[in-house]
Design an enzyme around this catalytic site. Structure first.
Site, PDB file in Angstrom:
ATOM      1  N   SER A  73       0.861  -1.186   0.000  1.00 36.93           N
ATOM      2  CA  SER A  73       0.000   0.000   0.000  1.00 36.93           C
ATOM      3  C   SER A  73       0.892   1.229   0.000  1.00 36.93           C
ATOM      4  CB  SER A  73      -0.835  -0.023   1.285  1.00 36.93           C
ATOM      5  OG  SER A  73      -1.399   1.248   1.548  1.00 36.93           O
ATOM      6  N   TYR A 116      -2.189  -1.160  10.412  1.00 36.84           N
ATOM      7  CA  TYR A 116      -2.100  -1.320   8.953  1.00 36.84           C
ATOM      8  C   TYR A 116      -0.769  -0.784   8.441  1.00 36.84           C
ATOM      9  CZ  TYR A 116      -3.907  -1.142   4.090  1.00 36.84           C
ATOM     10  OH  TYR A 116      -4.115  -1.312   2.740  1.00 36.84           O
TER      11      TYR A 116
HETATM   12  P1  NAD Z   1     -11.408  -6.287  -0.256  1.00 35.79           P
HETATM   13  O1  NAD Z   1     -12.030  -6.163   1.096  1.00 35.79           O
HETATM   14  O2  NAD Z   1     -12.242  -6.065  -1.467  1.00 35.79           O
HETATM   15  O3  NAD Z   1     -10.721  -7.706  -0.398  1.00 35.79           O
HETATM   16  C1  NAD Z   1     -10.030  -8.296   0.670  1.00 35.79           C
HETATM   17  C2  NAD Z   1      -9.950  -9.770   0.426  1.00 35.79           C
HETATM   18  O4  NAD Z   1      -9.305 -10.382   1.549  1.00 35.79           O
HETATM   19  C3  NAD Z   1     -11.344 -10.434   0.307  1.00 35.79           C
HETATM   20  O5  NAD Z   1     -11.316 -11.442  -0.668  1.00 35.79           O
HETATM   21  C4  NAD Z   1     -11.534 -11.027   1.681  1.00 35.79           C
HETATM   22  O6  NAD Z   1     -12.425 -12.125   1.679  1.00 35.79           O
HETATM   23  C5  NAD Z   1     -10.116 -11.457   2.014  1.00 35.79           C
HETATM   24  N1  NAD Z   1      -9.906 -11.707   3.422  1.00 35.79           N
HETATM   25  C6  NAD Z   1     -10.142 -10.871   4.465  1.00 35.79           C
HETATM   26  N2  NAD Z   1      -9.874 -11.519   5.626  1.00 35.79           N
HETATM   27  C7  NAD Z   1      -9.481 -12.765   5.292  1.00 35.79           C
HETATM   28  C8  NAD Z   1      -9.075 -13.911   6.039  1.00 35.79           C
HETATM   29  N3  NAD Z   1      -9.037 -13.904   7.387  1.00 35.79           N
HETATM   30  N4  NAD Z   1      -8.737 -15.019   5.372  1.00 35.79           N
HETATM   31  C9  NAD Z   1      -8.792 -15.075   4.006  1.00 35.79           C
HETATM   32  N5  NAD Z   1      -9.157 -14.022   3.261  1.00 35.79           N
HETATM   33  C10 NAD Z   1      -9.496 -12.894   3.895  1.00 35.79           C
HETATM   34  O7  NAD Z   1     -10.160  -5.311  -0.241  1.00 35.79           O
HETATM   35  P2  NAD Z   1      -9.163  -4.758  -1.360  1.00 35.79           P
HETATM   36  O8  NAD Z   1      -9.251  -3.293  -1.299  1.00 35.79           O
HETATM   37  O9  NAD Z   1      -9.324  -5.456  -2.642  1.00 35.79           O
HETATM   38  O10 NAD Z   1      -7.771  -5.149  -0.671  1.00 35.79           O
HETATM   39  C11 NAD Z   1      -6.885  -6.090  -1.202  1.00 35.79           C
HETATM   40  C12 NAD Z   1      -5.477  -5.730  -0.733  1.00 35.79           C
HETATM   41  O11 NAD Z   1      -5.129  -4.450  -1.263  1.00 35.79           O
HETATM   42  C13 NAD Z   1      -5.314  -5.628   0.779  1.00 35.79           C
HETATM   43  O12 NAD Z   1      -4.094  -6.194   1.163  1.00 35.79           O
HETATM   44  C14 NAD Z   1      -5.297  -4.125   1.009  1.00 35.79           C
HETATM   45  O13 NAD Z   1      -4.606  -3.780   2.181  1.00 35.79           O
HETATM   46  C15 NAD Z   1      -4.581  -3.658  -0.232  1.00 35.79           C
HETATM   47  N6  NAD Z   1      -4.790  -2.249  -0.563  1.00 35.79           N
HETATM   48  C16 NAD Z   1      -6.037  -1.769  -0.815  1.00 35.79           C
HETATM   49  C17 NAD Z   1      -6.189  -0.431  -1.126  1.00 35.79           C
HETATM   50  C18 NAD Z   1      -7.522   0.163  -1.396  1.00 35.79           C
HETATM   51  O14 NAD Z   1      -7.618   1.387  -1.425  1.00 35.79           O
HETATM   52  N7  NAD Z   1      -8.560  -0.639  -1.615  1.00 35.79           N
HETATM   53  C19 NAD Z   1      -5.082   0.407  -1.183  1.00 35.79           C
HETATM   54  C20 NAD Z   1      -3.814  -0.124  -0.930  1.00 35.79           C
HETATM   55  C21 NAD Z   1      -3.686  -1.454  -0.622  1.00 35.79           C
END
Ligand code: NAD
Length: 261
Positions: free
Chosen positions: A143, A156
């Site tokens: 991130s 985080y």
């Molecule tokens: P999201 O909530 O859409 O997806 C998260 C995924 O992780 C889902 O499939 C969920 O089921 C899974 N998950 C959560 N807890 C779990 C567990 N205990 N066991 C197995 N799976 C689990 O979120 P996203 O935004 O797509 O995030 C994906 C990654 O991107 C994360 O690591 C997040 O930190 C990172 N990220 C997101 C953003 C953003 O703005 N959305 C920015 C930077 C980084």
């Protein structure tokens, strides 16, 4: 070398960025093990839809990213089902927003467990097979918070900084084995994870929904636009390609200029 018939495990791929990565890799002919939480019927529909749209094999692992043994089993079951795990994407992640002095200890443990410890368990399990085959791609979704910080996101920010450190150390360990280990660091991507943190941020900062979006989320994103899941997924495909074989231990930033400030 084409990615056709390579096999990938993508954690947290039932939603958001992980699902976009699954679609982008499937489009390249990669067989996919999906993982993540969600309704069993909806996930079955997702695996069937991906398989029929892209003509690849798609399976699902329900492994909980808080359970190290389940994570190792997820890797070994994927190897047994498809013959190898050539691409590992550590993408599962959660967020919790609270001042550090009232940060619930259980939430701290969960954020560190899913965002950081899970990547260690998965890398540990996948590397022996990758070394034996002399090829592997390990990508972790970090991130902009792997490079900078925001108030109320102590767990985080700690986890994502840790994830880039972990990736650098492992990149050095496997550098002569044809395995690259990199992070991708997006700023705000419009996904369910972002949607879910709006209420907590509204409470923590006493703001309206519009204020959270414009004054907190996009405040530090100079383009004033969210990154899309597909843009992040395209970078993952690039990191799997031959063109990226000399990129390792790196952190590919996709942040609309956030960390240039
Ligand atoms: P999201 O909530 O859409 O997806 C998260 C995924 O992780 C889902 O499939 C969920 O089921 C899974 N998950 C959560 N807890 C779990 C567990 N205990 N066991 C197995 N799976 C689990 O979120 P996203 O935004 O797509 O995030 C994906 C990654 O991107 C994360 O690591 C997040 O930190 C990172 N990220 C997101 C953003 C953003 O703005 N959305 C920015 C930077 C980084």
């Amino acid at each position: 070398m084409s990615l056709q018939s390579k096999n990938a495990v993508i954690t947290g791929s039932t939603s958001g960025i992980g699902l976009a990565m699954a679609r982008a890799l499937a489009k390249e002919g990669v067989n996919i093990t999906l993982n993540g939480l969600g309704d069993a019927g909806a996930i079955a529909k997702l695996t069937d839809a991906l398989a029929s749209e892209f003509g690849v094999k798609v399976r699902y692992s329900p492994a909980n990213m808080l359970d190290g043994e389940a994570i190792a089993a997820m890797i070994h079951e994927a190897e047994a089902a498809f013959g190898s795990v050539d691409i590992l994407i550590n993408n599962a992640g959660i967020q919790h927003v609270a001042p550090v002095e009232s940060f619930p200890v259980a939430e701290w443990d969960k954020v560190i467990g899913i965002n950081l410890n899970a990547a260690f368990h998965a890398m540990r399990a996948v590397i022996p097979g990758m070394k034996a085959r002399g090829w592997g791609r390990i990508i972790s979704t970090a991130s902009a918070h792997s490079l900078t910080a925001s108030a109320f996101k102590s767990a985080y920010v700690a986890a994502k900084h840790g994830l880039t450190g972990l990736s650098k150390a492992v990149a050095l360990e496997v550098a002569t084995h044809g395995i690259t280990v990199n992070c991708i660091s997006p700023a705000y991507v419009w996904t369910p994870l972002v949607e879910a943190q709006i209420p907590d941020t509204m409470a923590a900062r006493n703001m309206t929904r519009e204020q959270v979006i414009n004054e907190v989320m996009l405040e530090r994103q100079p383009t004033k636009q969210f990154v899309t899941p597909e843009q992040v997924a395209a970078s993952a495909v690039f990191l799997c390609s031959d063109a990226a074989c000399q990129m390792t231990g790196s952190n590919l930033v996709i942040d609309g200029g956030w960390t240039a400030q």
